[in-house]
Design an enzyme around this catalytic site. Structure first.
Site, PDB file in Angstrom:
ATOM      1  N   PRO A   3      15.570 118.323  87.349  1.00 38.19           N
ATOM      2  CA  PRO A   3      14.190 118.598  86.923  1.00 38.19           C
ATOM      3  C   PRO A   3      13.228 117.614  87.570  1.00 38.19           C
ATOM      4  O   PRO A   3      13.617 116.512  87.961  1.00 38.19           O
ATOM      5  CB  PRO A   3      14.225 118.399  85.405  1.00 38.19           C
ATOM      6  CG  PRO A   3      15.425 117.561  85.157  1.00 38.19           C
ATOM      7  CD  PRO A   3      16.403 117.829  86.264  1.00 38.19           C
ATOM      8  N   LYS A   4      11.993 118.017  87.692  1.00 37.88           N
ATOM      9  CA  LYS A   4      10.935 117.133  88.174  1.00 37.88           C
ATOM     10  C   LYS A   4      10.393 116.392  86.976  1.00 37.88           C
ATOM     11  O   LYS A   4       9.779 116.960  86.094  1.00 37.88           O
ATOM     12  CB  LYS A   4       9.825 117.946  88.867  1.00 37.88           C
ATOM     13  CG  LYS A   4       8.554 117.167  89.166  1.00 37.88           C
ATOM     14  CD  LYS A   4       8.793 116.021  90.106  1.00 37.88           C
ATOM     15  CE  LYS A   4       7.501 115.281  90.418  1.00 37.88           C
ATOM     16  NZ  LYS A   4       7.304 114.071  89.644  1.00 37.88           N
ATOM     17  N   TRP A   5      10.673 115.096  86.906  1.00 35.38           N
ATOM     18  CA  TRP A   5      10.207 114.267  85.804  1.00 35.38           C
ATOM     19  C   TRP A   5       8.819 113.742  86.110  1.00 35.38           C
ATOM     20  O   TRP A   5       8.460 113.556  87.266  1.00 35.38           O
ATOM     21  CB  TRP A   5      11.163 113.093  85.587  1.00 35.38           C
ATOM     22  CG  TRP A   5      12.546 113.515  85.222  1.00 35.38           C
ATOM     23  CD1 TRP A   5      13.636 113.558  86.045  1.00 35.38           C
ATOM     24  CD2 TRP A   5      12.989 113.953  83.941  1.00 35.38           C
ATOM     25  NE1 TRP A   5      14.725 114.003  85.345  1.00 35.38           N
ATOM     26  CE2 TRP A   5      14.359 114.251  84.052  1.00 35.38           C
ATOM     27  CE3 TRP A   5      12.365 114.120  82.709  1.00 35.38           C
ATOM     28  CZ2 TRP A   5      15.120 114.693  82.992  1.00 35.38           C
ATOM     29  CZ3 TRP A   5      13.117 114.568  81.643  1.00 35.38           C
ATOM     30  CH2 TRP A   5      14.485 114.852  81.784  1.00 35.38           C
TER      31      TRP A   5
END
Length: 152
Positions: free
Chosen positions: A33-35
């Site tokens: 995921p893109k945090w």
């Protein structure tokens, strides 16, 4: 910057995602995921801990609770590619994270207690004093990371 006896030493550029118009579906792809946080390379050499930003600056003094958490692990020498996050209710807050990078030591200590950061690891780059994993494929390093996490 502490003097480290690791197979990988700062500065280390983090691996970066590549922009694409479509998500590949064939082949052996790993997705993360893109945090909404700070990219962080964590170096631990016994009691020495260094948190390096994506731009190769030290983040160590701004996240003393993360340094303490890294020191509490049983593993004594390793390098991890991670993301620093500050949780806020049911999400993470980039604004709260930005507040952590402050020149006043007293404010850094207060915010470390009030809004402690999380460290999300997604790659194991080195383990021990002589074992760099950078020449191995990410899928193998991921398996090593999962074994490392289960052990500690």
């Amino acid at each position: 910057m502490p003097d480290l006896s690791l197979p990988i030493t700062p500065p280390v550029p983090p691996m970066e995602a590549r922009s694409t118009d479509t998500v590949p579906v064939e082949g052996d792809w790993l997705y993360e995921p893109k945090w909404d946080g700070f990219r962080c390379i964590v170096f631990r050499d016994h009691s020495a801990v260094e948190l390096q930003s994506k731009s190769s600056k030290s983040l160590t003094r701004y996240f003393p609770e993360v340094v303490d958490a890294v020191r509490s692990l049983g593993a004594r020498q390793f390098v991890l590619d991670c993301e620093l996050l500050v949780p806020d209710q049911e999400d993470v807050s980039f604004d709260l994270l930005l507040q952590r990078v402050h020149p006043a030591e007293s404010r850094v200590r207060r915010l470390a207690t009030e809004t402690p950061a999380w460290l999300i690891a997604f790659d194991l780059l080195a383990r021990g004093s002589t074992r760099s994993l950078l020449d191995r494929p990410l899928a193998e390093r991921r398996a090593d990371l999962e074994a490392f996490a289960a052990e500690y």
